[in-house]
Structures are given as C-alpha cells and as structure tokens.
Design a protein around this motif. Structure first.
Motif, PDB file in Angstrom:
ATOM      1  N   UNK A   7       0.766  -1.320  -0.169  1.00  0.00           N
ATOM      2  CA  UNK A   7       0.079  -0.041   0.112  1.00  0.00           C
ATOM      3  C   UNK A   7       0.786   1.238   0.026  1.00  0.00           C
ATOM      4  N   UNK A   8       2.106   1.033   0.233  1.00  0.00           N
ATOM      5  CA  UNK A   8       2.964   2.393   0.322  1.00  0.00           C
ATOM      6  C   UNK A   8       3.666   2.973  -0.957  1.00  0.00           C
ATOM      7  N   UNK A   9       4.500   1.786  -1.474  1.00  0.00           N
ATOM      8  CA  UNK A   9       5.164   2.059  -2.692  1.00  0.00           C
ATOM      9  C   UNK A   9       4.653   1.251  -3.862  1.00  0.00           C
ATOM     10  N   UNK A  10       4.553   2.100  -5.100  1.00  0.00           N
ATOM     11  CA  UNK A  10       4.666   3.591  -5.170  1.00  0.00           C
ATOM     12  C   UNK A  10       3.571   4.365  -4.591  1.00  0.00           C
ATOM     13  N   UNK A  11       3.675   5.603  -4.737  1.00  0.00           N
ATOM     14  CA  UNK A  11       2.661   6.693  -4.062  1.00  0.00           C
ATOM     15  C   UNK A  11       1.505   6.389  -4.824  1.00  0.00           C
ATOM     16  N   UNK A  16       3.151   0.941 -10.507  1.00  0.00           N
ATOM     17  CA  UNK A  16       4.486   0.323 -10.044  1.00  0.00           C
ATOM     18  C   UNK A  16       5.509   1.283 -10.030  1.00  0.00           C
ATOM     19  N   UNK A  17       6.679   0.658  -9.403  1.00  0.00           N
ATOM     20  CA  UNK A  17       8.213   1.218  -9.551  1.00  0.00           C
ATOM     21  C   UNK A  17       9.089   0.292  -9.344  1.00  0.00           C
ATOM     22  N   UNK A  18       9.986   0.088 -10.209  1.00  0.00           N
ATOM     23  CA  UNK A  18      10.967  -0.721 -10.256  1.00  0.00           C
ATOM     24  C   UNK A  18      12.510  -0.169  -9.478  1.00  0.00           C
ATOM     25  N   UNK A  19      12.781  -0.618  -8.279  1.00  0.00           N
ATOM     26  CA  UNK A  19      13.797  -0.164  -7.741  1.00  0.00           C
ATOM     27  C   UNK A  19      14.795  -1.408  -7.493  1.00  0.00           C
ATOM     28  N   UNK A  20      15.892  -1.072  -8.284  1.00  0.00           N
ATOM     29  CA  UNK A  20      17.132  -2.088  -8.161  1.00  0.00           C
ATOM     30  C   UNK A  20      16.445  -3.638  -8.659  1.00  0.00           C
TER      31      UNK A  20
END
Length: 109
Positions: A7-11, A16-20
């Motif tokens: 529920x927190x990431x992404x805003x 979605x967001x791809x982090x590393x």
C-alpha cells in the motif's frame, strides 16, 4: 523479478516502480504481461549501467527534458530509457534480441 504488492510504494496514482530490479506494485493494481516486459527492460538497463548510474542518468535526462518541454508528463515519456521500454514492451522476445545500451539510440531523437 521479485514483485512486492503493498500500500505504500509507489505513491498513490502510480501503478508500480522498479527499484534495483525489485518491482513494487500498488495494492489493488493488476499487472499485465506487457507491464512486466516493460519493467524487465528497465531491469536490463539498470544492470548494464550498474544500477546507480541508471538512476542518475534517468533523473538528469528527465530534468533536461522538463526544462525543454515544460511538461513533466511529456518529459517522462521522452526519456530514452522509457522510449526503449514503451517501444518494446509488447515484444516478449525483446530481451533476448536486445543489444546492450540500446536505450541510448534514441537519446536525442
């Protein structure tokens, strides 16, 4: 690719967001195979640029495009990393055919 639904990431407002290379998906969002292909292309870009330079170049290019275009959404869509991902997200074989550093072919087009 590791996928974490939360529920927190992404805003709020983002799917979605791809982090590393870890994909954070907003709880309640449905990811299609095209979405996963898009993010897998970003992961390939990150790996070949050794992760941190990917993010530095991504933000720097977005800032330059923002200054030139005066529109954050348009600036995002013309970032070379995004152009490669959007142009090829529908091709499930793209990553096996992709040449290294292919995102830079469209840097100033």
């Amino acid at each position: 690719m590791i996928v974490i639904y939360n529920r927190l990431i992404p805003f709020r407002g983002f799917k979605c967001i791809n982090i590393f290379g870890i994909l954070f998906v907003r709880e309640g969002c449905t990811m299609s195979q095209t979405d996963f292909n898009h993010e897998a292309i970003h992961t390939a870009q990150m790996k070949e640029l050794l992760y941190l330079p990917f993010y530095l170049l991504y933000v720097l290019e977005w800032l330059v495009r923002l200054i030139l275009l005066q529109d954050s959404r348009k600036a995002y869509h013309v970032i070379s990393h995004e152009r490669e991902a959007y142009d090829n997200q529908g091709n499930p074989n793209y990553l096996t055919e992709r040449k290294p550093y292919n995102q830079f072919k469209k840097l100033w087009h």
